[in-house]
Design an enzyme around this catalytic site. Structure first.
Site, PDB file in Angstrom:
ATOM      1  N   ASP A   9      57.889 -74.698 -40.894  1.00 35.81           N
ATOM      2  CA  ASP A   9      58.496 -75.829 -41.295  1.00 35.81           C
ATOM      3  C   ASP A   9      57.292 -76.575 -42.946  1.00 35.81           C
ATOM      4  O   ASP A   9      55.350 -76.812 -42.575  1.00 35.81           O
ATOM      5  CB  ASP A   9      58.093 -76.542 -39.673  1.00 35.81           C
ATOM      6  CG  ASP A   9      58.492 -78.121 -39.922  1.00 35.81           C
ATOM      7  OD1 ASP A   9      58.857 -78.745 -40.969  1.00 35.81           O
ATOM      8  OD2 ASP A   9      57.787 -78.535 -39.210  1.00 35.81           O
ATOM      9  N   GLU A 106      63.531 -76.548 -42.203  1.00 35.02           N
ATOM     10  CA  GLU A 106      62.597 -75.161 -42.111  1.00 35.02           C
ATOM     11  C   GLU A 106      63.546 -74.235 -42.019  1.00 35.02           C
ATOM     12  O   GLU A 106      64.567 -74.146 -42.457  1.00 35.02           O
ATOM     13  CB  GLU A 106      62.587 -75.663 -40.616  1.00 35.02           C
ATOM     14  CG  GLU A 106      62.105 -77.163 -39.960  1.00 35.02           C
ATOM     15  CD  GLU A 106      62.341 -77.303 -38.202  1.00 35.02           C
ATOM     16  OE1 GLU A 106      63.025 -76.594 -37.922  1.00 35.02           O
ATOM     17  OE2 GLU A 106      62.216 -78.666 -38.561  1.00 35.02           O
TER      18      GLU A 106
HETATM   19 MG   LIG Z   1      59.257 -80.293 -41.288  1.00 34.85          MG
END
Ligand SMILES: [Mg+2]
Length: 409
Positions: A9, A106
């Protein structure tokens, strides 16, 4: 040995990308925000300092500025975010060809093969340092034996951190967390679960599976499995992304729409834009869904299959119009509207029209649409809006007699 799945992420992605070219933003609270004039004046992303001042994603700019008066807002550069995201994912494919995107910032990586004789946490740390050094960005990595826990791991500690959730430690790490931290545990399920005192992921894992199934249906079983680490969904291959499942297009109008004509006009624009995107990708849609959000932000959704897959804005518009007329009762003005084209197939592969006339009609439609795309891409989208207007011109060009008449002279 089980699988090894990473979830990566990017931290404060949009804001971080802006800070690459504007290092001065690093030392001030900064947010990427939508257009205030057009009522898209909301915070899309913010840097750490803005976060610390209490600025939240999706809140109005004025709300954010009340909390943080020196907040600097910058417009978004979506193309740039997409392009850097592509480069990051290209780097990840050096490790595995299973790189599955989950939004722009992500993705999951199946690292089972790569980590066969390596320490997965060290590999995750190496990827983080490459992201830092090669991209001037930071990311959090969740390392686990399935996608759901890997995702949870990347949220667990940030920025720029690795969290390892193993078969041995998941009860200690995951179970004390609130149910809402679990992927796909939406607001509705979460609040229904809290009504029966299921508040943590551990509560969920230890709840009675049959009872959850009766109480929440399939979603109940799914969440119970996730809580117990039972998720064997594979990480899709990197090239899978090209197989688009659907194309969405939606808009919030500067003022609420109060009559069908406004809605039709907006839908026409959305459908033309979506059709152009389909054609650019050589795809046709076999289904269309309509989304309407009223002034009070209630959401309505209605969908249908299309008789013949299409990439024509006119066909999409006609279908969308029917969906709208069938489903909206005008109990309140409309704030935003969107369409989603699904059942995408390669252009020409899905339609099995044998009638010559119909085929010719479709061909002609395609040429007209191609012409519209070209003009709009050269002079700016929306230069040509009306298909009907253009079809007159196209007919003129395509009329063989007229052309011959011109050359014979
Ligand atoms: Mg993020």
């Amino acid at each position: 040995m089980g699988r090894i799945v990473f979830h990566i992420d990017q931290n404060c992605y949009f804001a971080s990308v802006e800070m690459i070219s504007h290092p001065e933003y690093k030392n001030v609270p900064m947010a990427v925000a939508g257009d205030e004039e057009k009522r898209h004046g909301i915070i899309l992303a913010k840097n750490e300092l803005a976060s610390k001042a209490g600025v939240k994603t999706a809140e109005a700019i004025w709300e954010a500025k009340r909390k943080c008066p020196d907040l600097i807002t910058v417009p978004s550069h979506y193309d740039l975010y997409v392009s850097i995201s592509g480069k990051l994912k290209a780097m990840y494919t050096e490790y595995t060809d299973q790189v599955e995107s989950f939004g722009i910032d992500e993705c999951w990586l199946d690292m089972t093969d790569y980590c066969r004789d390596k320490d997965p946490v060290m590999v995750a740390d190496e990827i983080r340092s490459r992201v830092r050094n090669e991209f001037s960005l930071t990311c959090s990595v969740g390392v686990s034996f399935n996608k759901v826990f890997a995702k949870l791991g990347s949220d667990y500690k940030k920025p720029d951190a690795t969290t390892y959730i193993s078969e041995e430690n998941y009860k200690d790490i995951v179970w004390p967390l609130p149910v809402s931290d679990l992927l796909f545990a939406g607001k509705k399920s979460t609040s229904k679960l809290s009504e029966i005192n299921v508040r943590t992921i551990g509560d969920l894992a230890n709840a009675d599976k049959e009872y959850l199934s009766d109480y929440l249906g399939k979603a109940g079983i799914m969440l119970w499995q996730y809580a117990n680490g039972l998720d064997d969904s594979p990480v899709a291959r990197a090239d899978y992304e090209r197989e688009l499942k659907s194309i969405n297009n939606s808009t919030t109008t500067p003022e609420d729409m109060t009559n069908p004509e406004q809605v039709y006009g907006t839908l026409h624009g959305l459908c033309s834009g979506t059709a152009a995107r389909l054609r650019r990708r050589g795809l046709e849609a076999g289904g269309i869904a309509l989304y309407v959000r009223d002034r009070d932000l209630n959401k309505y959704e209605h969908q249908r299959g299309l008789l013949i897959p299409t990439d024509s804005g006119k066909d999409l518009f006609e279908a969308a119009k029917v969906l709208f007329d069938e489903s909206y009762d005008w109990h309140a003005p409309i704030r935003s509207i969107g369409i989603k084209c699904s059942k995408l197939t390669k252009a020409g592969s899905g339609s099995q029209i044998s009638l010559f006339e119909v085929q010719e009609e479709t061909e002609r439609g395609k040429k007209i649409n191609d012409a519209i795309d070209k003009i709009n891409s050269r002079y700016g989208s929306g230069t040509i809006k009306s298909l009907a207007e253009l079809s007159g011109m196209a007919d003129y060009d395509r009329d063989p007699l007229r052309k011959e008449g011109g050359t014979k002279k």
